[in-house]
Structures are given as structure tokens and as C-alpha cells.
Design a protein around this motif. Structure first.
Motif, mmCIF file in Angstrom:
data_model
loop_
_atom_site.group_PDB
_atom_site.id
_atom_site.type_symbol
_atom_site.label_atom_id
_atom_site.label_comp_id
_atom_site.label_asym_id
_atom_site.label_seq_id
_atom_site.Cartn_x
_atom_site.Cartn_y
_atom_site.Cartn_z
ATOM 1 N N TYR A 1 -4.641 9.789 -15.266
ATOM 2 C CA TYR A 1 -3.960 10.820 -14.474
ATOM 3 C C TYR A 1 -3.723 12.103 -15.275
ATOM 4 N N LEU B 1 1.903 0.442 -11.677
ATOM 5 C CA LEU B 1 0.642 0.493 -10.938
ATOM 6 C C LEU B 1 -0.429 -0.401 -11.572
ATOM 7 N N ILE C 1 0.845 -1.200 0.000
ATOM 8 C CA ILE C 1 0.000 0.000 0.000
ATOM 9 C C ILE C 1 0.881 1.251 0.000
ATOM 10 N N LYS C 2 1.951 1.214 0.770
ATOM 11 C CA LYS C 2 2.860 2.362 0.842
ATOM 12 C C LYS C 2 3.552 2.595 -0.505
ATOM 13 N N GLU C 3 4.003 1.537 -1.150
ATOM 14 C CA GLU C 3 4.651 1.666 -2.453
ATOM 15 C C GLU C 3 3.678 2.210 -3.497
ATOM 16 N N LYS C 4 2.472 1.687 -3.482
ATOM 17 C CA LYS C 4 1.458 2.147 -4.434
ATOM 18 C C LYS C 4 1.148 3.624 -4.210
ATOM 19 N N SER C 5 1.016 4.024 -2.970
ATOM 20 C CA SER C 5 0.746 5.421 -2.644
ATOM 21 C C SER C 5 1.884 6.321 -3.114
ATOM 22 N N TYR C 6 3.123 5.866 -2.872
ATOM 23 C CA TYR C 6 4.280 6.641 -3.314
ATOM 24 C C TYR C 6 4.278 6.784 -4.836
ATOM 25 N N GLU D 1 1.749 6.610 -6.899
ATOM 26 C CA GLU D 1 0.645 7.480 -7.319
ATOM 27 C C GLU D 1 1.007 8.951 -7.126
ATOM 28 N N ASP D 2 1.633 9.274 -5.996
ATOM 29 C CA ASP D 2 2.068 10.655 -5.752
ATOM 30 C C ASP D 2 3.146 11.072 -6.746
#
Length: 70
Positions: free
Chosen positions: A69, A61, A7-12, A14-15
Motif C-alpha cells: 500500500y 488484513l 467483505i464489508k470489514e475488509k473493505s473498510y 482497506e479504505d
């Protein structure tokens, strides 16, 4: 890299993708405004590089729609 993102990798990612897209748009606008041919080409080259990086992030992703995006 593992085939499953945390989840952290995916969030990073995406940002980071949002930031790449913002930079891509800005560089494209700046390139259009440049009168110096060398500077204009440099900005277009940066834009192409940013697009490749954004596309790689999208693949990581697992996104299939590039317009998501943009």
C-alpha cells in the motif's frame, strides 16, 4: 474480533489503510518542512503513530508485504 473478516470489514480496513498511509506521507513531508523543533517532533510523533496504526491494519488484513500500500 473474529479471525475471519467480512467483505464489508475488509473493505473498510482497506479504505482506512489507504487514508492512514496518505496521512503518514503528508505528516512526514510537513515534519521535514518544519523549522520549529517542537512542531517538527510533534509531526514525527504523529507519523510514527500513523505507521503503527497502518501496520496493525495490514496485520488484520493478513498482508505480509508492507510495501503493497505504500
Amino acid at each position: 474480533m473474529s479471525s475471519t473478516l467480512s467483505i464489508k470489514e475488509k473493505s473498510y480496513l482497506e479504505d482506512a489503510l489507504e487514508l492512514e498511509n496518505l496521512c503518514l506521507v503528508k505528516c512526514s513531508v510537513y515534519a521535514d518542512q518544519c523549522e520549529d523543533k517542537e512542531l517538527k517532533q510533534l509531526m514525527f510523533d504523529i507519523t510514527k503513530n500513523k505507521r503503527r496504526r497502518a501496520d496493525r491494519m495490514k496485520r488484520l488484513l493478513g498482508q505480509t508485504h508492507a510495501a503493497y500500500y505504500q
